[in-house]
Design a protein around this motif. Sequence first.
Motif, PDB file in Angstrom:
ATOM      1  N   GLY A  99       0.860  -1.451   0.039  1.00 58.38           N
ATOM      2  CA  GLY A  99      -0.058   0.005   0.032  1.00 58.38           C
ATOM      3  C   GLY A  99       0.726   1.415   0.126  1.00 58.38           C
ATOM      4  N   ALA A 100       2.008   1.234  -0.022  1.00 55.97           N
ATOM      5  CA  ALA A 100       2.856   2.148   0.249  1.00 55.97           C
ATOM      6  C   ALA A 100       3.076   2.944  -1.341  1.00 55.97           C
ATOM      7  CB  ALA A 100       4.500   2.039   0.759  1.00 55.97           C
ATOM      8  N   ILE A 101       3.384   4.160  -1.419  1.00 55.21           N
ATOM      9  CA  ILE A 101       3.486   4.672  -2.621  1.00 55.21           C
ATOM     10  C   ILE A 101       4.719   5.196  -3.030  1.00 55.21           C
ATOM     11  CG2 ILE A 101       2.698   6.876  -4.154  1.00 55.21           C
ATOM     12  CD1 ILE A 101       0.350   5.092  -3.377  1.00 55.21           C
ATOM     13  N   VAL A 102       5.499   4.696  -3.923  1.00 54.03           N
ATOM     14  CA  VAL A 102       6.951   4.674  -3.982  1.00 54.03           C
ATOM     15  C   VAL A 102       7.126   5.399  -5.576  1.00 54.03           C
ATOM     16  CG1 VAL A 102       7.535   2.764  -2.699  1.00 54.03           C
ATOM     17  CG2 VAL A 102       6.938   2.349  -5.051  1.00 54.03           C
ATOM     18  N   VAL A 103       8.526   5.708  -5.840  1.00 60.98           N
ATOM     19  CA  VAL A 103       9.013   6.362  -7.013  1.00 60.98           C
ATOM     20  C   VAL A 103       9.570   5.232  -7.556  1.00 60.98           C
ATOM     21  CG1 VAL A 103      10.282   7.968  -8.028  1.00 60.98           C
ATOM     22  CG2 VAL A 103       8.723   8.639  -6.249  1.00 60.98           C
ATOM     23  N   VAL A 104       9.583   5.010  -8.837  1.00 66.09           N
ATOM     24  CA  VAL A 104      10.161   3.858  -9.460  1.00 66.09           C
ATOM     25  C   VAL A 104      10.656   4.666 -10.871  1.00 66.09           C
ATOM     26  CG1 VAL A 104       8.600   2.244  -8.619  1.00 66.09           C
ATOM     27  CG2 VAL A 104       8.167   3.021 -10.976  1.00 66.09           C
ATOM     28  N   ASP A 105      11.971   3.802 -11.457  1.00 67.29           N
ATOM     29  CA  ASP A 105      12.558   4.494 -12.745  1.00 67.29           C
ATOM     30  C   ASP A 105      11.596   4.136 -13.760  1.00 67.29           C
ATOM     31  OD1 ASP A 105      14.291   4.967 -14.505  1.00 67.29           O
ATOM     32  OD2 ASP A 105      15.560   3.148 -14.437  1.00 67.29           O
ATOM     33  N   LEU A 168       5.201   7.303 -10.301  1.00 65.73           N
ATOM     34  CA  LEU A 168       4.604   6.976  -9.213  1.00 65.73           C
ATOM     35  C   LEU A 168       3.823   5.667  -9.361  1.00 65.73           C
ATOM     36  CD1 LEU A 168       3.084  10.068  -7.824  1.00 65.73           C
ATOM     37  CD2 LEU A 168       4.945   9.367  -6.685  1.00 65.73           C
ATOM     38  N   ALA A 169       3.955   4.810  -8.119  1.00 67.49           N
ATOM     39  CA  ALA A 169       3.583   3.325  -8.244  1.00 67.49           C
ATOM     40  C   ALA A 169       3.282   3.154  -6.911  1.00 67.49           C
ATOM     41  CB  ALA A 169       4.697   2.403  -8.720  1.00 67.49           C
ATOM     42  N   LYS A 170       2.285   1.903  -6.647  1.00 68.22           N
ATOM     43  CA  LYS A 170       1.769   1.531  -5.560  1.00 68.22           C
ATOM     44  C   LYS A 170       2.204   0.055  -5.264  1.00 68.22           C
ATOM     45  CE  LYS A 170      -2.693   1.237  -2.971  1.00 68.22           C
ATOM     46  NZ  LYS A 170      -4.060   1.429  -3.165  1.00 68.22           N
ATOM     47  N   ILE A 171       2.818  -0.257  -4.090  1.00 70.06           N
ATOM     48  CA  ILE A 171       3.451  -1.699  -4.010  1.00 70.06           C
ATOM     49  C   ILE A 171       1.946  -2.375  -3.382  1.00 70.06           C
ATOM     50  CG2 ILE A 171       4.352  -3.074  -2.280  1.00 70.06           C
ATOM     51  CD1 ILE A 171       6.431  -0.882  -1.747  1.00 70.06           C
ATOM     52  N   THR A 172       1.756  -3.544  -4.125  1.00 69.57           N
ATOM     53  CA  THR A 172       0.652  -4.539  -3.858  1.00 69.57           C
ATOM     54  C   THR A 172       0.887  -5.808  -3.369  1.00 69.57           C
ATOM     55  OG1 THR A 172       0.593  -5.215  -6.209  1.00 69.57           O
ATOM     56  CG2 THR A 172      -0.924  -3.548  -5.615  1.00 69.57           C
ATOM     57  N   SER A 173       2.375  -6.183  -3.454  1.00 67.91           N
ATOM     58  CA  SER A 173       2.786  -7.347  -2.721  1.00 67.91           C
ATOM     59  C   SER A 173       3.157  -7.070  -1.338  1.00 67.91           C
ATOM     60  CB  SER A 173       4.064  -7.987  -3.321  1.00 67.91           C
ATOM     61  OG  SER A 173       5.142  -7.137  -3.177  1.00 67.91           O
ATOM     62  N   ARG A 174       3.499  -8.168  -0.548  1.00 66.50           N
ATOM     63  CA  ARG A 174       3.688  -7.974   0.904  1.00 66.50           C
ATOM     64  C   ARG A 174       5.223  -8.189   1.074  1.00 66.50           C
ATOM     65  NH1 ARG A 174      -0.344 -11.469   4.209  1.00 66.50           N
ATOM     66  NH2 ARG A 174       0.180  -9.971   5.995  1.00 66.50           N
ATOM     67  N   PRO A 175       6.078  -7.270   1.225  1.00 68.74           N
ATOM     68  CA  PRO A 175       7.800  -7.519   0.955  1.00 68.74           C
ATOM     69  C   PRO A 175       8.068  -8.542   2.200  1.00 68.74           C
ATOM     70  CG  PRO A 175       7.221  -5.229   0.573  1.00 68.74           C
ATOM     71  CD  PRO A 175       5.787  -5.901   0.778  1.00 68.74           C
ATOM     72  N   GLY A 176       7.425  -8.341   3.625  1.00 68.39           N
ATOM     73  CA  GLY A 176       7.984  -8.982   4.986  1.00 68.39           C
ATOM     74  C   GLY A 176       7.507 -10.396   4.750  1.00 68.39           C
ATOM     75  N   GLN A 177       6.425 -10.575   3.766  1.00 70.12           N
ATOM     76  CA  GLN A 177       5.874 -12.171   3.836  1.00 70.12           C
ATOM     77  C   GLN A 177       6.252 -12.762   2.446  1.00 70.12           C
ATOM     78  OE1 GLN A 177       3.685 -13.169   6.413  1.00 70.12           O
ATOM     79  NE2 GLN A 177       4.026 -11.006   7.097  1.00 70.12           N
ATOM     80  N   SER A 178       6.271 -12.153   1.521  1.00 73.07           N
ATOM     81  CA  SER A 178       6.695 -13.028   0.165  1.00 73.07           C
ATOM     82  C   SER A 178       8.094 -12.566  -0.395  1.00 73.07           C
ATOM     83  CB  SER A 178       5.707 -12.504  -1.157  1.00 73.07           C
ATOM     84  OG  SER A 178       6.024 -11.265  -1.293  1.00 73.07           O
ATOM     85  N   LEU A 191      -4.301   8.116  -9.387  1.00 73.51           N
ATOM     86  CA  LEU A 191      -3.195   9.006  -9.307  1.00 73.51           C
ATOM     87  C   LEU A 191      -3.389  10.431  -8.723  1.00 73.51           C
ATOM     88  CD1 LEU A 191      -0.061   9.664  -9.908  1.00 73.51           C
ATOM     89  CD2 LEU A 191      -0.692   9.941 -12.506  1.00 73.51           C
ATOM     90  N   ALA A 192      -4.500  10.837  -9.415  1.00 74.11           N
ATOM     91  CA  ALA A 192      -4.885  12.059  -8.944  1.00 74.11           C
ATOM     92  C   ALA A 192      -5.086  12.265  -7.431  1.00 74.11           C
ATOM     93  CB  ALA A 192      -6.343  12.559  -9.585  1.00 74.11           C
ATOM     94  N   PHE A 193      -6.025  11.147  -6.864  1.00 72.25           N
ATOM     95  CA  PHE A 193      -5.993  11.175  -5.315  1.00 72.25           C
ATOM     96  C   PHE A 193      -4.571  11.259  -4.551  1.00 72.25           C
ATOM     97  CE2 PHE A 193      -6.347   8.292  -1.606  1.00 72.25           C
ATOM     98  CZ  PHE A 193      -7.277   9.001  -0.909  1.00 72.25           C
TER      99      PHE A 193
END
Length: 201
Positions: A99-105, A168-178, A191-193
Motif C-alpha cells: 500500500g506504500a506509494i513509491v517512486v520507480v524508474d 509513481l507506483a503503489k506496492i501491492t505485494s507484501r515484502p515482509g511475507q513474500s 493517481l490524482a487522489f
Amino acid sequence: MGISREGRHKRRETGGRRSKYRKKRKFEMGRPAAMTKIGEKTIHTVRGRGGNLKFRALRLDSGNFSWGTEVCTRKVRVLDVTYNASNNELVRTKTLVKGAIVVVDAHPFKEWYESHYGVKIGIKKGQSAPEGEDVKKSAHVLKKLAARQKGRSLEGVLDQQFSSGRLLAKITSRPGQSGRCDGVILEGPELAFYQKMMARK
C-alpha cells in the motif's frame, strides 16, 4: 515475553476483566515486523506453522511493476517512498510495505512504449525530440505502428512523469511475507487522489 496475537488479555466489550485460564500458545505467536528498507536485496527465510516458509525481505531495490492500461510489466528500480496512508513514520524511514506509494524508474516503460508505438514521449516543453539514428523500417512494420497509433492515448500527467524519468507506483505485494516488492503504476483517478494527498501533507 514473546509477541502474541491472542486477545484474551484484553477486557470484555462491557469493560469487565477476563479470567486468565491458560498461558500463551505457540500457535498464537507473532513476530517482529520486517521493516523492509531500500537497498541491496537481502532476504531471510522464516519457518512458519506446518513447515511453510515465509520470505522476510530486509532490503529490496527493485520489483515487477505493471502498467495496467498498456498491459505492460517490467522489472524496475525502486528509488524512494513518498507516501503512506497508515503512517508518516514509514515514509521518513523509507520502509517498503503493502500500500506504500513509491517512486520507480520510468526508463524501462518509456523504452517499451516508444518501440511499441513508434513515438517519442516525455519530451519537455520547448524541446524538440532528440535526433536518434533513423532505423529503416519495412512497410509492414510501419503499417503495424500506424494501426497501433489509432487507439493510443497517454495521460498528460504520465507524460510529465516520463519527462522526469520517474513514475509513481503503489506496492501491492507484501515484502515482509513474500520477499518481493511488486506493484502497479498509478494512473487516472487513483493517481490524482494520491497526488492530492501528497500535496496536502
